[in-house]
Design an enzyme around this catalytic site. Sequence first.
Site: not given
Ligand SMILES: *Cc1c(COP(=O)(O)O)cnc(C)c1O
Length: 366
Positions: A107, A174, A198
Site C-alpha cells: 500500500w 495511512d 478494515k
Molecule cells: C486496504 C488498504 C488500502 C486500500 O484501501 P481501499 O479503500 O481499498 O482503497 C490502503 N492502505 C492500507 C494500509 C490498506 O490496508
Amino acid sequence: MFTNVMKKHNYSAGPCILPQEIFEKSAAAILDFNNSGLSLLEISHRSKDFVAVMDEARALVLDLLNLTGKGYQALFLHGGASLEFLMVPNNLMKANGKAAYLDTGTWASSAIKEAKAFGETVVVASSKSENYKHIPKDYTVPADADYFHCTSNNTIFGTQMKIFPTVNIPMVCDMSSDIFSRVLDFSKFDLIYAGAQKNMGPAGTTLVVVREAILGQSGRNIPSMLDYQKHITAESMYNTPAVFPIYASLLTLQWLKNLGGIAAIEKINSAKAQLLYNEIDRNPYFEGVAATEDRSDMNATFLLKDEIHAPIFDALWKEARISGLAGHRSVGGYRASMYNALPLESVEVLVSVMQDFEKKIAGMNL
Ligand SMILES: *Cc1c(COP(=O)(O)O)cnc(C)c1O
C-alpha cells in the site's frame, strides 16, 4: 434478531468483521430509520436526521482520537484509501516541491506511485528487498519536503509501526488497517486517512482527519472533488455522501466509545495478538513472517514450517468454523486479521486448532 445464525470466527483482512450489534442496528435502519417510517436508504442526505448522523460521526472521530478543539476536521469521503494516495499529493505537494515517503509495503508503494505523478517523490527507506518483513528505522526525512507519508500498519505483510519519526514538516499517515485500534498521540499527525472497511465500517467511505492549517498552500489547481478544503466547507457533504457506510461507521464509533474508547480496545487487541504470537512462537510447526519487533497487533502473518501439512491444518481450521485465514498471495501461508470487533474467543479457537494440529502431526511422526 439473527439468533439462529451461528457466526463464524472471521479473520478476513478487509472488508472484515464488525460488531454483531452494528449489523443488527444498521439492518434495522435500512427497514425503518429512527421510527420515521422511511428507510435510511430512501431519505435525503440533507434531511435533519441524516445531517445529525454526519455531524455526530465527524465529532466522534475527533473525540475518540483526542483531537477535538485542536484545529482538525474529520471528513467522510469516497474513493477508498486508494484515492487518498493521489489526493494527498494533490493537496499538499507544492507545484515544484517534493514529498518524502517511507516504503513499508504494497500500500505504501501504491501511494508512492501516485505521488510520483505530481512531482519529486523521495523514498526515505524501503524494506522491499526483504519482502517488507520489517519496518525500516534508520532514515532521515528531508526537512525541505512538503510532507512525510507513512503507513502505520502493513495489512499484507503483518508489520506495524511502533514508533513514528519526529519531523518538522506535515506528517501524513495511512492508518487504514489500524485506526482506532491503539492509543497514539494523534496530534503528531497532520493528515490521517483510512478506508472504512478494515476497522471502522463497511466499504464505501474513507475517513480523512486533517489539520486545517496545512491546507491551501500547494499553489496547485485542485479539482473540486479532490479538494479537502471544499469538503470541509461543505461539512463533508460536497456531494451525496455514502449514507449507509457512514451510518454503520457511526454505530461502530459509538460502540467503541461505550466500550471505553481506544485505550480499552487496545488492551483487548494486545491480549489477542499476544495469545496468537505466543502460540506461533511456541508451536514447533509454525513460524512467524514479520520481524518480531515490528509484528502487527492487527494482522498476524505466519507459515507452516512444512508446507506439506497444509491440507491437514486447513481442514482443521475450516472444521472449527474459522474463515478468512489464507495469507495474501504475495506472502503465502496464513494471515489472521484481528481487528477491533474480533472477539478474544475467536483467537482462543484458532490457538486450540494450532495445538490440535501439533498433536496430530507429532502423532503421525511417531
Ligand atoms: C486496504 C488498504 C488500502 C486500500 O484501501 P481501499 O479503500 O481499498 O482503497 C490502503 N492502505 C492500507 C494500509 C490498506 O490496508
